[in-house]
Design a protein around this motif. Structure first.
Motif, PDB file in Angstrom:
ATOM      1  N   SER A 186       0.828 -10.634  -1.552  1.00  0.00           N
ATOM      2  CA  SER A 186       0.220  -9.673  -2.468  1.00  0.00           C
ATOM      3  C   SER A 186      -0.627 -10.381  -3.524  1.00  0.00           C
ATOM      4  N   ARG A 193       6.435  -0.922   5.348  1.00  0.00           N
ATOM      5  CA  ARG A 193       6.181  -0.394   4.015  1.00  0.00           C
ATOM      6  C   ARG A 193       4.803   0.265   3.966  1.00  0.00           C
ATOM      7  N   GLY A 210       2.297   1.494   1.099  1.00  0.00           N
ATOM      8  CA  GLY A 210       2.139   1.314  -0.331  1.00  0.00           C
ATOM      9  C   GLY A 210       0.922   2.000  -0.914  1.00  0.00           C
ATOM     10  N   ARG A 215      -1.448   1.808  -4.644  1.00  0.00           N
ATOM     11  CA  ARG A 215      -1.726   1.084  -5.888  1.00  0.00           C
ATOM     12  C   ARG A 215      -2.498   1.992  -6.839  1.00  0.00           C
ATOM     13  N   HIS A 229       2.304  -1.258  -7.842  1.00  0.00           N
ATOM     14  CA  HIS A 229       2.354  -1.043  -6.405  1.00  0.00           C
ATOM     15  C   HIS A 229       3.625  -0.254  -6.104  1.00  0.00           C
ATOM     16  N   GLY A 241       5.674   2.789  -3.301  1.00  0.00           N
ATOM     17  CA  GLY A 241       5.583   3.305  -1.948  1.00  0.00           C
ATOM     18  C   GLY A 241       6.922   3.559  -1.289  1.00  0.00           C
ATOM     19  N   GLU A 295       9.533   2.791   2.164  1.00  0.00           N
ATOM     20  CA  GLU A 295       9.890   1.748   3.109  1.00  0.00           C
ATOM     21  C   GLU A 295      10.944   2.267   4.080  1.00  0.00           C
ATOM     22  N   GLU A 341      10.057  -6.297  -9.303  1.00  0.00           N
ATOM     23  CA  GLU A 341      10.229  -5.163  -8.399  1.00  0.00           C
ATOM     24  C   GLU A 341      11.616  -4.552  -8.529  1.00  0.00           C
TER      25      GLU A 341
END
Length: 241
Positions: free
Chosen positions: A24, A173, A175, A177, A183, A185, A187, A216
């Protein structure tokens, strides 16, 4: 016994997910990546701390890299031993060493790697026939890939096979933004081994801060082959330096 295998397998998720942080980030020359985190559920926990280091003129996100990650796994489940109900508790410190190569473009990333691992399972009480127990070794080839459809929407995949335990792990995943600093989303995960199958669904939220730091949180539910379900919650970080 199936519940015990489930908790051990689900612990792998947090470590694998943290490895994805490297992709990322834009490619950065001569920088290492420190990663760490923990995940908890009603019957298990998993914590880890490690480093990913580019080698042979590689960069974070592109070229060759090596990794070294230490971890601590715990789990517990009900057993029947000598015709008496009991609660088995396990503690399992471990360490993994990996080698991989990555490619990164404007809209994609791809990484192939393999990791050799050692873990020492300590069971209480000691029950004959309960596995794993004592020292175990594993070899884990892995694929990670992702694609950015638009500046705001992306998809990421992790897939691996663990030789030794004979298990597989897959995570997808999706996602979004909303800004360059967030970020979020959905999963979904599927894990399978010789005596278990697990489906896991959850949400993740990542915040990118200054100086290469990202944080995160994630959580959701997992369902095992015996239809039992449990909630999980976790947190992780990464820091380039």
């Amino acid at each position: 016994m199936m519940q015990a295998v489930s908790t051990r397998a689900s612990g792998r998720y947090l470590l694998l997910a943290s490895m994805l942080y490297i992709w990322s980030l834009p490619a950065q020359a001569e920088q290492d990546l420190l990663i760490g985190g923990s995940q908890y559920s009603r019957t298990s926990s998993y914590s880890y701390l490690g480093i990913i280091k580019p080698v042979a003129d590689g960069q974070l996100g592109q070229g060759w890299f090596v990794s070294a990650i230490g971890s601590w796994l715990t789990y517990e489940y009900d057993i029947n031993f000598n015709n008496q109900a009991d609660r088995l508790k396990a503690k399992a410190p471990g360490i993994d060493f990996g080698l991989g190569y990555g490619w990164q473009g404007d809209q994609y990333y791809l990484q192939l790697s393999t990791a050799a691992g050692y873990r020492d399972y300590r069971l209480s009480p000691e029950v004959p026939g309960e596995e794993p127990e004592g020292s175990t070794l594993s070899l884990m080839p892995q694929l990670q890939a992702g694609y950015q459809f638009t500046p705001k929407f992306d998809v990421g995949l992790i897939s691996n096979w663990s030789i030794g335990p004979q298990s597989q792990f897959n995570r997808l995943r999706l996602g979004y933004r909303p800004t360059g600093m967030w970020h979020v989303g959905l999963e979904g995960m599927y894990q399978e081994g010789k005596s278990y199958r697990i489906k896991q669904y959850g949400l993740f939220v990542t915040r990118y801060l200054a100086d290469g730091l990202s944080l995160e949180i994630h959580g959701g539910t997992l369902e095992s082959q015996d239809i039992s379900s449990a909630a999980y919650v976790g947190a992780a970080f990464s820091k380039s330096f």
